[in-house]
Design an enzyme around this catalytic site. Structure first.
Site, PDB file in Angstrom:
ATOM      1  CG  HIS A 188      -1.784   1.214   1.314  1.00 54.57           C
ATOM      2  ND1 HIS A 188      -2.806   1.449   0.420  1.00 54.57           N
ATOM      3  CD2 HIS A 188      -1.778   2.275   2.172  1.00 54.57           C
ATOM      4  CE1 HIS A 188      -3.398   2.595   0.734  1.00 54.57           C
ATOM      5  NE2 HIS A 188      -2.794   3.114   1.778  1.00 54.57           N
ATOM      6  CG  ASP A 198      -7.258  -7.649   8.188  1.00 60.93           C
ATOM      7  OD1 ASP A 198      -7.609  -6.849   7.282  1.00 60.93           O
ATOM      8  OD2 ASP A 198      -6.983  -7.278   9.342  1.00 60.93           O
ATOM      9  CG  ASP A 241      -5.495  -0.600   2.479  1.00 62.33           C
ATOM     10  OD1 ASP A 241      -5.305  -1.653   1.841  1.00 62.33           O
ATOM     11  OD2 ASP A 241      -5.752   0.480   1.931  1.00 62.33           O
TER      12      ASP A 241
END
Length: 207
Positions: free
Chosen positions: A116, A148, A152
């Site tokens: 990210h 997950d 993010d």
């Protein structure tokens, strides 16, 4: 997950755009000592430069478009099935702009990585550099994390800082983040493939 130099880790990479992060992984995986074999590259749309990069490298590719399925859950299950067919040890989101759902995470949770372009937990979502610039922070960067079910929010593997310059635009900041993001991704994926890793609560450990 564990791997050795004699048995490279099988990695599927997912892309949505130009594939510069993918190219960095393709370049690194050309060295057997890196410990990674990119066994397939998938996308959520046709005509991406990322898919073209994979094809030029002789890597199998596939496309799974949301519009081809009546529900997002059906698309998620189809994506999981296509990725699973390549029996990956790791799945890497390299600029893949779709969120994984329950079916995908049920198969690949704990071994699905995303890079990210911000220092999480600040500025999640698809506008990380623009949000950082608008907020006026002096330092941003890139975060590699284990995906997950949140946006993010997964356990952080590594982070690299990038200063925000007074004359930065969204474009210039984005490019400088990419310049730092690529080597971080290459280094960490290689180490995780060669040495293995553990995820305990929110702590990721590479031996």
């Amino acid at each position: 997950m564990t791997s050795t130099r004699d048995w490279p880790a099988r990695v599927v990479v997912l892309v949505s755009g130009s594939g510069t992060l993918l190219q960095a992984l393709l370049d690194a995986s050309g060295d057997a000592a890196y410990g990674v074999e990119i066994v397939a590259v998938g996308a959520d749309r046709d005509g991406t430069l990322g898919i073209e990069r994979a094809q030029r490298a002789g890597v199998p590719t596939f496309v799974v478009k949301v519009a081809d399925y009546s529900t997002r859950a059906e698309w998620d299950a189809a994506l999981a099935g296509r990725v699973a067919a390549y029996e990956p040890d790791l799945v890497v989101s390299a600029g893949f702009l779709k969120l994984a759902g329950p079916a995908f995470l049920a198969r690949f949770g704990g071994r699905y990585l995303n890079s990210h372009n911000a220092l999480l937990p600040s500025f999640p979502g698809i506008h990380g550099p623009a949000d950082a610039l608008a907020y006026g922070v002096k330092i941003t960067g890139a975060t590699l994390f284990v995906v997950d079910a949140g946006v993010d929010t997964g356990a952080i593997v590594a982070q690299v800082a990038v200063p925000v310059l007074d004359d930065d635009t969204v474009e210039s900041l984005t490019e400088r983040i990419k310049d730092a993001e690529r080597p971080q991704l290459v280094e960490c994926v290689g180490r995780m493939a060669r040495e293995g890793f553990t995820v305990t609560d929110r702590r990721v450990t590479i031996p």
